[in-house]
Scaffold this motif. Sequence first.
Motif, PDB file in Angstrom:
ATOM      1  N   ALA A  72       0.833  -1.276   0.013  1.00 30.57           N
ATOM      2  CA  ALA A  72       0.083  -0.047   0.011  1.00 30.57           C
ATOM      3  C   ALA A  72       0.873   1.130   0.145  1.00 30.57           C
ATOM      4  CB  ALA A  72      -0.990  -0.081   1.250  1.00 30.57           C
ATOM      5  N   SER A  73       1.975   1.141   0.610  1.00 27.25           N
ATOM      6  CA  SER A  73       2.945   2.456   0.798  1.00 27.25           C
ATOM      7  C   SER A  73       3.548   2.610  -0.595  1.00 27.25           C
ATOM      8  CB  SER A  73       4.211   2.314   1.644  1.00 27.25           C
ATOM      9  OG  SER A  73       3.632   1.904   3.062  1.00 27.25           O
ATOM     10  N   ALA A  76       0.696   3.741  -3.128  1.00 28.12           N
ATOM     11  CA  ALA A  76       0.192   5.265  -2.689  1.00 28.12           C
ATOM     12  C   ALA A  76       1.223   6.482  -3.295  1.00 28.12           C
ATOM     13  CB  ALA A  76       0.066   5.397  -1.181  1.00 28.12           C
ATOM     14  N   GLY A  99       0.757  -5.347  -4.337  1.00 28.89           N
ATOM     15  CA  GLY A  99      -0.263  -5.429  -3.214  1.00 28.89           C
ATOM     16  C   GLY A  99       0.430  -5.757  -1.715  1.00 28.89           C
ATOM     17  N   ALA A 102      -1.746  -6.885   1.481  1.00 30.97           N
ATOM     18  CA  ALA A 102      -2.901  -6.618   1.188  1.00 30.97           C
ATOM     19  C   ALA A 102      -3.214  -7.357  -0.249  1.00 30.97           C
ATOM     20  CB  ALA A 102      -3.264  -5.119   0.884  1.00 30.97           C
ATOM     21  N   ASN A 283      -8.022  -5.465   1.185  1.00 28.30           N
ATOM     22  CA  ASN A 283      -7.613  -4.192   0.742  1.00 28.30           C
ATOM     23  C   ASN A 283      -6.784  -4.223  -0.559  1.00 28.30           C
ATOM     24  OD1 ASN A 283      -8.740  -3.322   3.282  1.00 28.30           O
ATOM     25  ND2 ASN A 283      -6.609  -2.657   4.068  1.00 28.30           N
ATOM     26  N   HIS A 284      -6.843  -5.380  -1.326  1.00 26.42           N
ATOM     27  CA  HIS A 284      -6.130  -5.332  -2.405  1.00 26.42           C
ATOM     28  C   HIS A 284      -7.182  -4.407  -3.355  1.00 26.42           C
ATOM     29  CE1 HIS A 284      -3.940  -7.973  -5.297  1.00 26.42           C
ATOM     30  NE2 HIS A 284      -3.561  -7.109  -5.320  1.00 26.42           N
ATOM     31  N   LEU A 286      -8.264  -1.741  -2.267  1.00 29.28           N
ATOM     32  CA  LEU A 286      -7.698  -0.284  -2.340  1.00 29.28           C
ATOM     33  C   LEU A 286      -6.371  -0.248  -3.026  1.00 29.28           C
ATOM     34  CD1 LEU A 286      -8.323  -0.050   1.348  1.00 29.28           C
ATOM     35  CD2 LEU A 286      -9.318   1.553  -0.374  1.00 29.28           C
ATOM     36  N   VAL A 287      -5.653  -1.340  -3.056  1.00 30.05           N
ATOM     37  CA  VAL A 287      -4.555  -0.990  -3.656  1.00 30.05           C
ATOM     38  C   VAL A 287      -4.572  -1.011  -5.261  1.00 30.05           C
ATOM     39  CG1 VAL A 287      -2.079  -2.083  -4.314  1.00 30.05           C
ATOM     40  CG2 VAL A 287      -3.109  -2.173  -1.942  1.00 30.05           C
ATOM     41  N   PHE A 508      -3.567   0.544   6.718  1.00 28.52           N
ATOM     42  CA  PHE A 508      -3.786   1.013   5.311  1.00 28.52           C
ATOM     43  C   PHE A 508      -3.514   2.888   5.491  1.00 28.52           C
ATOM     44  CE2 PHE A 508      -5.729   3.217   1.882  1.00 28.52           C
ATOM     45  CZ  PHE A 508      -5.240   2.539   0.714  1.00 28.52           C
ATOM     46  N   PHE A 512      -0.465   4.652   3.515  1.00 28.60           N
ATOM     47  CA  PHE A 512      -1.315   5.531   2.450  1.00 28.60           C
ATOM     48  C   PHE A 512      -0.317   6.940   2.616  1.00 28.60           C
ATOM     49  CE2 PHE A 512      -3.941   9.181   1.158  1.00 28.60           C
ATOM     50  CZ  PHE A 512      -4.058   8.889  -0.143  1.00 28.60           C
TER      51      PHE A 512
END
Length: 527
Positions: A72-73, A76, A99, A102, A283-284, A286-287, A508, A512
Amino acid sequence: MNGPIMSIDRRTLLLSTGAWPWLNACQLKIGETLPPSRIVGAEAHAGHRLRGALPAASQSRKTRVLIVGSGASGAAAAYTLQKSGFTDFSLIDLAQTFGGNARSGGPSDARYPWGAHYLPQADEENRDLIDFLEHAGAMKNGVYNEDYLCHDREERIYYQGSWHEGLIPWVSLKPQDRSEVEAFLKLVESIRGKRDAKNKHAFRIPLDESSRENEYIQLDQQTFADFIRGQGWHSPFLSWYLNYCCRDDYGTDWEETSAWAGLHYFAARSGDKDKVLTWPEGNHWLVKQLMVGSEDRFQGDELSCRLLSKGKGWSLETYKSATGRVTAWEADAVILAVPRFVAARLGVDLPFAKQQVSYAPWMVANCHARSLPTNAGPGPGLAWDNVPYGSASLGYVVANHQTIARYPGASTLTSYWPLTGGSSEYLRTMAGFRASEDWARLVLADFDLMHPGFRSEIEGIDIWLWGHGMIQPKPGYLWGQLRDAMNQPTAYPGLYLAHTDMSGISIFEEAFAQGVKAARGVLRQLG
Ligand SMILES: Cc1cc2nc3c(=O)[nH]c(=O)nc-3n(C[C@H](O)[C@H](O)[C@H](O)COP(=O)(O)OP(=O)(O)OC[C@H]3O[C@@H](n4cnc5c(N)ncnc54)[C@H](O)[C@@H]3O)c2cc1C
């Protein structure tokens, strides 16, 4: 999933009688049948290449910005660059897919998470995150998309033979348990509203927006368990509940979790938004939204091995396990969105101390079942999150909860196990020794507790081991000198860092914020 039903053999039986207390708690029976199981996600071994000798680079690639690590980092950071119109970047990872923790598995119409699986609703003050959620379609003009808010029933607990809505079985609690839980929640409520002289909240997300007043950060010097006992609270249920929360959010026993982190879990969010956001793939989702438009810039199976300063830029050597070839990447700027213990091995001098930066190992099992679990005893029916009181697991999440109306019957149940009860190094090593059948037996024992007889509905169990699943917010880490140093700009022009271990809390929102901050640094540098 198809495959033969296996019988337990003598070797498996012996393997299962090691020194791991909660694993040994399983009932072992000669002749017991198990559904097929397998351990997936072998990239942990790829990382060992970092320690070995590397062949000479046989090809080179150029990009202005190289993002290393696609959790996620890193994603983002890619999103922030892309959003500002900067497109000359590449994103690489040792894994085949982006991912990080995530990631998800399964066919496109029946995804399930391998790690991170929910996001609490964001506070309005977290503008960057809100903007992203709007951009991703998770909300519109401040209103969340109903498809992504966890459908009813969100969570329930199996306590003393029956299910209860939520995580606190109020009607069944003994008077001491009830009054101490109430007192704790009252304390949380009072802390939640507190602001310091600079108008900063006592606890906030991102964590670095929290107050630095000693009154609060001194809580980082003791464990959450000691803090609670120091209030005169000894209720068995309260102790279990708060330990569960630390294991859930931090993969860490409350006896090892900083009191600041323990309170942050409860007090950092405004508390008026109960439902979380979730997706079958966790949360995949979101990624993937962070990566929209950047998918072509992603290269998997690129293990970063050596980083060298070169003129005004950088050269990074990566190893591809599929071909055995080494690539030399050249970039003006590099964002290392990998855990610090990895970044510190790449050849540049970065603030790091192995003894102080500890990561929690996790086991996640996706259980593919013919049907959905039903209740043997009284209480509310299936929830998204189903938690057994007193288990070493956190229970299971129904991966297809948001789509059950469309897919009644078959289900994938994701069982979460933070590996606690010893040093993380020991638990990580022990986890590597276990055969898939040992893990399967453990997971089935958990289902036996909650749903007697349901094990025969489980057709297969896939297991993922996260050796370094999450940074552990142990006492002294969050507000100590090391984390502070880890968050300072590096001594190297053009080198940026982003990972949740720099926050000390692996969620997350922190990933982010780390990615956005690093990308903004790059944009300032490159214009
Ligand atoms: C089991 C589990 C459940 C979780 N549940 C939740 C949840 O429900 N909600 C939540 O908010 N958070 C959850 N988390 C925390 C989650 O880890 C964070 O939210 C976030 O996804 C971490 O992102 P990151 O980018 O900081 O790190 P990571 O996801 O660790 O990403 C780092 C990336 O770097 C790559 N990498 C490492 N070394 C190299 C190398 N040498 N070369 C190239 N690439 C490399 C890795 O493959 C990885 O993709 C969970 C974590 C685990 C383990």
